[in-house]
Scaffold this active site. Sequence first.
Site: not given
Length: 804
Positions: A240-242, A512, A541
């Site tokens: 995933g990621s930000n 995501n 998130r």
Amino acid sequence: MRTRLRQRRLMVVGTALLTALTATASLPSAAADRHDRPHGGGLSATIRYTEYGIPHILAKDYANLGFGTGWAQAADQVCTLADGFLTVRGERSRWFGPDAAPDGSLSSAAKNLSSDLYFRGVRDTHTVEKLLATPAPAGPSRDVKDAMRGWAAGYNAWLKQNRITDPACKGADWVKPVTTLDVAARGFAISVLGGQGRGIDGITAAQPPTAGAEGKAAPSKSELADAARALFSQDDSDMGSNAVAFSGETTANGRGLLLGNPHYPWQGGRRFWQSQQTIPGELDVMGGSLLGTTGISIGHNAHVAWSHTVATGVTLNLHQLTLAPSDPTAYVVDGKRERMTKRTVTVPVRGGADVTRTQWWTRYGPVVTSLGAQLPLPWTATTAYALGDPNALNMRASDTALGFSKARSTDDVLRALRRTQGIPWVNTIAADSKGHSLFTQSQVLPRITDDLAARCSTPLGKVTYPASGVAVLDGSRGDCALGRDKDAVQPGIFGPSRMPVLKDAPYAENSNDSAWLANADRPLTGYERVFGTVGTQRSMRTRGAVEDVAAMAGRGGLTVADLQKQQFADRVPAGDLAAADTAKACAALPGGSATGSDGRAVDVTQACTVLAGWDRTMSTGSRGALLFDRFWRKLTATVAADKLWKVPFSAADPVRTPNTLDTRQPGFATALADAVAELRGAGIALDAKLGDAQFVVRGGERIPVHGGTESLGVWNKVEPTWDAKGGGYTEVVHGSSYIQAVGWDGGRCPVARTLLTYSQSSNPDSPHYSDQTHLFSGKKWVTERFCEQDILRSPALKVVRVRG
């Protein structure tokens, strides 16, 4: 006096550097075959190591740069790399047995045998060689192929020159030299992770039905739709990621800022590795690379910084085949019969006879009988399913990364994406020194338009496509082929003009979810369903991230220090929404007692007080964080999402809804009782500091870990492993990995702070096995050394010249 001392120090260091470059002994020649024999003599590079074992690789061209990169990666990660090369050669069963499980870094195969059957099939059909031979831009450029050739030679040179000390492969016969083809095959595996790589078990197990055999009853269409939705959800993904880019209108000096926070596995072959790559006058870039790749995946140069987040675009599709009467290995298209292509693959197996199996391929791709255990696609006498994966024709990702590395602006980043069209499964977020910001979901996706899905979906597809973006098209109709956009470099994919793009917004953020809320004030719409949804509920998130970055943009005057503060704030959006109501409802329970799932009464009185006093963060010193974490996991696992909140989701207010926890749900008190009983049973105090029960062990030492799980909505995401007997969360599976906070101050050097959470090396004997993990635990950063004078000033400077 200070100036003279500085000049003198630079002269001393520079003299030492020159001496090292000229005096270091050359390495023996690397083993090479016809795929990777160096041309025009041996390859060489200069590697300057600075603090935390970060290499700064200097070379005269791409082949030599690849050489230095392969050498330096092997020095830190030889066992992990060697394991991955076994995978792409289809040799895991030979060395480790057919029933053992791969680490999951290069495919979703459950066992070595299915992994080997797939990758041996790729090798036997020369799939990767054909892609390497495809002229650019549809295929890889000469620079990228030179870098691959050099990488293989550098890896081999390290193997010849050095003794392996990592216990994971010390003395192992399976650590062998590699070829350019091996390096390219690893890139191919990464490219198809979301397509064929997701369906390997179903591809290699697919066999035509035998006469009289009765298959299992197929799940209902609604069950399959739910399974498809779960399969492509990011909630339980190991990637995933930000990332957020701020434009100059929000910053202190009018220049851009970028914070990248990818969430990737902490072990295995999908780790990042940090370096700087320099070809004087041609390339100067720094950042994180996925192991075994030749370029920088996420990073920056002097002018632009970029990061990636795993996208919601569905990178595969299915064609439902109508089989010919009396022959399940033939199918019908526009009334004409076509035979499937039979691929026979043989895999050597440790301690046993070779295993030979057959795979079946069609004009649409391989026949597949499942996508994961949850999504069966039975092959019957009348129907089969073929998996389409456009990334199986895509070996352009390295050229896209190279285009980013040479970019001077966010417009150049966009031009690189449009020219190479090589990104398989991620979004791109970027900022530049001129103050521009960029978000784009420019990825290689099957060209499934909503119109095509409406015309060509089978009854199953009419359910799965709206629910998950997985199209199931009628394979018996030629007019249901994917077609081609005029600006696409390969058939069957969307061209650049169809991609969601947001330019120069005050902030551009992704966590995501789909492209819709990259900026809440400038929502993106108009893209096809296969890219993702519009107007649907966002993850916790995403909601927390948009709240945070919108507030930051609103305050303005931002600097790199603000990015660092955001990264490690460890705020829990779910706690902000639900902790107070949880504590209040807890205190109102009759007699301070709740009944657990085992039917036993549990005294929760202390829990009420702990939750009321919790600071709503997942910092290592936070008391109550662990209790809320265990409660929240149990609550969200048992109470349906649409029952959890009193105020439902509203597309008109997507960041603040849903809200107001419904503590009247029967599962509420049960989850609270179970969490309290669980912690007490593990000998963990309800008010224990998070870091006392969330940690990793490196070299026998506990290192506290902050951050939290997906459902809590913490920006600094970590997904740890629960071990009640071991004292809590004892290892991180995946989460924050290569983190970078980048800006500019008008000087020649970017202002960059970085962190590789799990450190450079997986070798426990390396000094860089856990040094940055300690930094991560203490919320500390590495001050990057990008410019030459900063490299030379490093007190840890070590210069190595390597040759092949």
